[in-house]
Write an enzyme that holds these catalytic residues in place. Structure first.
Site, PDB file in Angstrom:
ATOM      1  N   GLY A  41       0.832  -1.200   0.000  1.00  0.00           N
ATOM      2  CA  GLY A  41       0.000   0.000   0.000  1.00  0.00           C
ATOM      3  C   GLY A  41       0.859   1.238   0.000  1.00  0.00           C
ATOM      4  O   GLY A  41       2.012   1.206   0.453  1.00  0.00           O
TER       5      GLY A  41
ATOM      6  N   GLN B 154       2.905  10.004   1.286  1.00  0.00           N
ATOM      7  CA  GLN B 154       4.208   9.315   1.333  1.00  0.00           C
ATOM      8  C   GLN B 154       5.095   9.667   0.137  1.00  0.00           C
ATOM      9  O   GLN B 154       6.293   9.387   0.170  1.00  0.00           O
ATOM     10  CB  GLN B 154       4.010   7.789   1.383  1.00  0.00           C
ATOM     11  CG  GLN B 154       3.351   7.317   2.663  1.00  0.00           C
ATOM     12  CD  GLN B 154       3.244   5.811   2.682  1.00  0.00           C
ATOM     13  OE1 GLN B 154       2.277   5.250   2.178  1.00  0.00           O
ATOM     14  NE2 GLN B 154       4.245   5.144   3.219  1.00  0.00           N
TER      15      GLN B 154
ATOM     16  N   CYS C 237       6.082   0.012   7.348  1.00  0.00           N
ATOM     17  CA  CYS C 237       5.669   1.160   6.536  1.00  0.00           C
ATOM     18  C   CYS C 237       6.852   1.618   5.698  1.00  0.00           C
ATOM     19  O   CYS C 237       7.956   1.738   6.223  1.00  0.00           O
ATOM     20  CB  CYS C 237       5.204   2.284   7.467  1.00  0.00           C
ATOM     21  SG  CYS C 237       4.705   3.773   6.586  1.00  0.00           S
ATOM     22  N   LEU C 238       6.586   1.894   4.411  1.00  0.00           N
ATOM     23  CA  LEU C 238       7.681   2.340   3.528  1.00  0.00           C
ATOM     24  C   LEU C 238       8.258   3.678   4.002  1.00  0.00           C
ATOM     25  O   LEU C 238       9.396   3.998   3.676  1.00  0.00           O
ATOM     26  CB  LEU C 238       7.177   2.461   2.084  1.00  0.00           C
ATOM     27  CG  LEU C 238       6.724   1.146   1.426  1.00  0.00           C
ATOM     28  CD1 LEU C 238       6.129   1.416   0.056  1.00  0.00           C
ATOM     29  CD2 LEU C 238       7.888   0.163   1.324  1.00  0.00           C
TER      30      LEU C 238
ATOM     31  N   HIS D 134      -4.314   1.281   7.585  1.00  0.00           N
ATOM     32  CA  HIS D 134      -2.967   1.875   7.637  1.00  0.00           C
ATOM     33  C   HIS D 134      -2.852   3.046   6.649  1.00  0.00           C
ATOM     34  O   HIS D 134      -2.357   4.127   7.004  1.00  0.00           O
ATOM     35  CB  HIS D 134      -1.948   0.761   7.320  1.00  0.00           C
ATOM     36  CG  HIS D 134      -0.518   1.195   7.298  1.00  0.00           C
ATOM     37  ND1 HIS D 134       0.442   0.677   8.147  1.00  0.00           N
ATOM     38  CD2 HIS D 134       0.134   2.090   6.513  1.00  0.00           C
ATOM     39  CE1 HIS D 134       1.601   1.249   7.895  1.00  0.00           C
ATOM     40  NE2 HIS D 134       1.455   2.102   6.907  1.00  0.00           N
ATOM     41  N   GLU D 135      -3.344   2.837   5.411  1.00  0.00           N
ATOM     42  CA  GLU D 135      -3.196   3.880   4.380  1.00  0.00           C
ATOM     43  C   GLU D 135      -4.126   5.063   4.644  1.00  0.00           C
ATOM     44  O   GLU D 135      -3.741   6.208   4.417  1.00  0.00           O
ATOM     45  CB  GLU D 135      -3.440   3.298   2.981  1.00  0.00           C
ATOM     46  CG  GLU D 135      -2.483   2.179   2.557  1.00  0.00           C
ATOM     47  CD  GLU D 135      -1.013   2.501   2.781  1.00  0.00           C
ATOM     48  OE1 GLU D 135      -0.615   3.689   2.672  1.00  0.00           O
ATOM     49  OE2 GLU D 135      -0.243   1.573   3.080  1.00  0.00           O
TER      50      GLU D 135
ATOM     51  N   HIS E 268      -2.667   7.391   7.028  1.00  0.00           N
ATOM     52  CA  HIS E 268      -1.679   8.300   6.427  1.00  0.00           C
ATOM     53  C   HIS E 268      -2.344   9.599   5.967  1.00  0.00           C
ATOM     54  O   HIS E 268      -1.737  10.668   6.034  1.00  0.00           O
ATOM     55  CB  HIS E 268      -1.007   7.654   5.207  1.00  0.00           C
ATOM     56  CG  HIS E 268       0.196   6.818   5.534  1.00  0.00           C
ATOM     57  ND1 HIS E 268       1.314   7.331   6.158  1.00  0.00           N
ATOM     58  CD2 HIS E 268       0.478   5.514   5.296  1.00  0.00           C
ATOM     59  CE1 HIS E 268       2.226   6.368   6.293  1.00  0.00           C
ATOM     60  NE2 HIS E 268       1.736   5.251   5.791  1.00  0.00           N
TER      61      HIS E 268
HETATM   62 ZN    ZN Z   1       2.645   3.415   5.784  1.00  0.00          ZN
END
Ligand code: ZN
Length: 172
Positions: free
Chosen positions: A46, A51, A93-94, A135-136, A139
Protein backbone atom coordinates in the site's frame (compact mmCIF):
# COMPACT_ATOMS: atom_id res chain seq x y z
CA UNK A 1 5.21 6.14 -15.63
CA UNK A 2 7.75 7.13 -13.05
CA UNK A 3 9.09 5.98 -9.73
CA UNK A 4 8.49 8.61 -7.05
CA UNK A 5 10.82 9.24 -4.08
CA UNK A 6 9.27 7.98 -0.82
CA UNK A 7 9.27 10.41 2.13
CA UNK A 8 10.56 9.07 5.43
CA UNK A 9 9.43 9.92 8.95
CA UNK A 10 9.98 12.61 10.36
CA UNK A 11 9.22 14.41 7.05
CA UNK A 12 6.50 16.97 8.04
CA UNK A 13 4.25 16.08 5.05
CA UNK A 14 3.57 12.74 6.79
CA UNK A 15 1.98 14.54 9.76
CA UNK A 16 -0.38 16.72 7.68
CA UNK A 17 -4.07 16.06 7.16
CA UNK A 18 -4.46 15.52 3.40
CA UNK A 19 -7.03 17.48 1.38
CA UNK A 20 -10.04 15.82 -0.31
CA UNK A 21 -9.90 15.24 -4.08
CA UNK A 22 -12.79 17.13 -5.70
CA UNK A 23 -12.39 15.80 -9.25
CA UNK A 24 -10.37 12.83 -10.47
CA UNK A 25 -8.34 14.62 -13.16
CA UNK A 26 -5.92 13.16 -15.70
CA UNK A 27 -3.08 14.60 -13.59
CA UNK A 28 -4.31 12.69 -10.53
CA UNK A 29 -4.72 9.49 -12.57
CA UNK A 30 -1.07 9.83 -13.63
CA UNK A 31 -0.08 10.33 -9.99
CA UNK A 32 -2.09 7.20 -9.02
CA UNK A 33 -0.33 5.14 -11.73
CA UNK A 34 3.09 6.43 -10.61
CA UNK A 35 2.22 5.62 -6.98
CA UNK A 36 1.24 2.06 -7.97
CA UNK A 37 4.53 1.61 -9.84
CA UNK A 38 6.44 2.98 -6.83
CA UNK A 39 4.55 0.63 -4.46
CA UNK A 40 5.29 -2.45 -6.61
CA UNK A 41 8.96 -1.49 -6.97
CA UNK A 42 9.47 -0.91 -3.22
CA UNK A 43 7.92 -3.57 -2.82
CA UNK A 44 4.94 -2.75 -0.61
CA UNK A 45 1.22 -3.60 -0.31
CA UNK A 46 0.00 0.00 0.00
CA UNK A 47 1.01 3.61 -0.54
CA UNK A 48 -0.69 6.90 0.33
CA UNK A 49 -0.14 10.16 -1.58
CA UNK A 50 1.46 11.98 1.42
CA UNK A 51 4.21 9.32 1.33
CA UNK A 52 5.30 10.73 -2.03
CA UNK A 53 4.91 14.32 -0.80
CA UNK A 54 1.38 15.00 -2.14
CA UNK A 55 -1.07 16.00 0.59
CA UNK A 56 -4.23 14.67 -1.16
CA UNK A 57 -6.65 11.90 -0.22
CA UNK A 58 -5.49 9.13 -2.56
CA UNK A 59 -4.21 5.64 -1.76
CA UNK A 60 -3.17 2.57 -3.78
CA UNK A 61 -3.17 -1.00 -2.46
CA UNK A 62 -2.44 -4.49 -3.69
CA UNK A 63 -2.64 -7.29 -1.14
CA UNK A 64 -2.66 -10.22 -3.60
CA UNK A 65 -0.61 -13.15 -2.30
CA UNK A 66 2.55 -14.27 -4.08
CA UNK A 67 1.60 -16.29 -7.17
CA UNK A 68 -1.82 -14.58 -7.39
CA UNK A 69 -2.61 -12.09 -10.19
CA UNK A 70 -2.28 -8.41 -9.17
CA UNK A 71 -5.35 -6.87 -7.49
CA UNK A 72 -4.62 -3.16 -7.65
CA UNK A 73 -7.07 -0.89 -5.83
CA UNK A 74 -6.87 2.86 -6.44
CA UNK A 75 -9.02 4.80 -3.97
CA UNK A 76 -9.72 8.55 -3.93
CA UNK A 77 -11.25 10.02 -0.73
CA UNK A 78 -11.43 6.60 1.01
CA UNK A 79 -13.57 6.51 4.12
CA UNK A 80 -14.27 3.69 6.55
CA UNK A 81 -18.06 3.51 6.92
CA UNK A 82 -18.31 0.32 9.02
CA UNK A 83 -15.93 -1.98 10.87
CA UNK A 84 -16.00 -5.02 13.10
CA UNK A 85 -13.81 -7.47 15.00
CA UNK A 86 -10.27 -7.07 16.29
CA UNK A 87 -6.91 -7.90 14.79
CA UNK A 88 -3.33 -7.62 16.04
CA UNK A 89 -0.84 -8.18 13.21
CA UNK A 90 2.68 -7.03 12.51
CA UNK A 91 2.94 -3.94 10.31
CA UNK A 92 5.68 -2.02 8.62
CA UNK A 93 5.67 1.16 6.54
CA UNK A 94 7.68 2.34 3.53
CA UNK A 95 7.98 5.72 5.31
CA UNK A 96 9.34 4.14 8.52
CA UNK A 97 12.06 1.86 7.11
CA UNK A 98 13.47 -0.97 9.19
CA UNK A 99 10.82 -0.96 11.96
CA UNK A 100 7.98 -3.46 12.44
CA UNK A 101 5.44 -3.89 15.22
CA UNK A 102 2.06 -5.51 15.84
CA UNK A 103 -0.79 -2.96 15.88
CA UNK A 104 -4.39 -3.21 17.11
CA UNK A 105 -6.83 -2.75 14.21
CA UNK A 106 -10.35 -3.73 13.19
CA UNK A 107 -10.52 -7.18 11.52
CA UNK A 108 -13.02 -6.14 8.83
CA UNK A 109 -13.80 -2.76 7.31
CA UNK A 110 -16.25 -1.42 4.76
CA UNK A 111 -14.67 1.38 2.76
CA UNK A 112 -16.33 3.91 0.45
CA UNK A 113 -14.22 5.71 -2.16
CA UNK A 114 -14.06 6.98 -5.75
CA UNK A 115 -12.25 4.89 -8.36
CA UNK A 116 -10.06 6.05 -11.30
CA UNK A 117 -13.21 7.03 -13.26
CA UNK A 118 -14.60 8.99 -10.31
CA UNK A 119 -17.33 6.38 -9.70
CA UNK A 120 -18.42 5.74 -6.12
CA UNK A 121 -17.39 2.28 -4.89
CA UNK A 122 -18.10 0.46 -1.62
CA UNK A 123 -16.00 -2.55 -0.64
CA UNK A 124 -15.79 -4.79 2.41
CA UNK A 125 -12.32 -6.12 3.19
CA UNK A 126 -10.93 -8.56 5.74
CA UNK A 127 -7.45 -9.87 6.57
CA UNK A 128 -4.39 -8.10 5.18
CA UNK A 129 -6.48 -5.86 2.89
CA UNK A 130 -8.53 -4.58 5.86
CA UNK A 131 -5.33 -3.74 7.75
CA UNK A 132 -3.80 -2.08 4.67
CA UNK A 133 -6.91 0.11 4.18
CA UNK A 134 -6.74 1.27 7.82
CA UNK A 135 -2.97 1.88 7.64
CA UNK A 136 -3.20 3.88 4.38
CA UNK A 137 -6.28 5.90 5.41
CA UNK A 138 -4.41 6.78 8.63
CA UNK A 139 -1.68 8.30 6.43
CA UNK A 140 -4.30 10.70 4.97
CA UNK A 141 -4.96 11.96 8.50
CA UNK A 142 -1.26 12.40 9.30
CA UNK A 143 -1.18 9.24 11.45
CA UNK A 144 1.63 6.67 11.23
CA UNK A 145 1.38 3.08 12.50
CA UNK A 146 3.93 3.90 15.22
CA UNK A 147 1.48 6.52 16.58
CA UNK A 148 -0.65 3.55 17.72
CA UNK A 149 2.14 2.12 19.92
CA UNK A 150 1.95 2.23 23.72
CA UNK A 151 4.12 4.98 25.31
CA UNK A 152 6.66 2.33 26.38
CA UNK A 153 6.95 0.82 22.89
CA UNK A 154 7.08 4.30 21.37
CA UNK A 155 10.14 5.00 23.50
CA UNK A 156 11.83 1.85 22.15
CA UNK A 157 10.82 2.84 18.63
CA UNK A 158 12.37 6.33 18.93
CA UNK A 159 15.73 4.93 20.06
CA UNK A 160 15.81 2.20 17.43
CA UNK A 161 14.64 4.49 14.61
CA UNK A 162 17.33 7.06 15.45
CA UNK A 163 19.93 4.34 14.82
CA UNK A 164 18.22 3.21 11.61
CA UNK A 165 18.27 6.81 10.28
CA UNK A 166 21.97 7.18 11.17
CA UNK A 167 22.78 3.92 9.35
CA UNK A 168 20.83 5.11 6.29
CA UNK A 169 22.83 8.37 6.25
CA UNK A 170 26.10 6.44 6.40
CA UNK A 171 25.02 4.37 3.40
CA UNK A 172 24.42 7.48 1.25
ZN1 ZN B 1 2.64 3.42 5.78
Amino acid sequence: MALLPIRHYPDPVLKQKALPVETVTEELRTLARDMAETMYAAPGVGLAAPQVGVSKRLIVLDCAGSGEPPQLITAFNPQIVASEGESYEEEGCLSVPGYYSAIHRRAQVTVRFQDMEGRSVEMTAAGLLAIAFQHEIDHLDGVLFVDHLSPLKKGFFRKKYQKILEQMKEQL
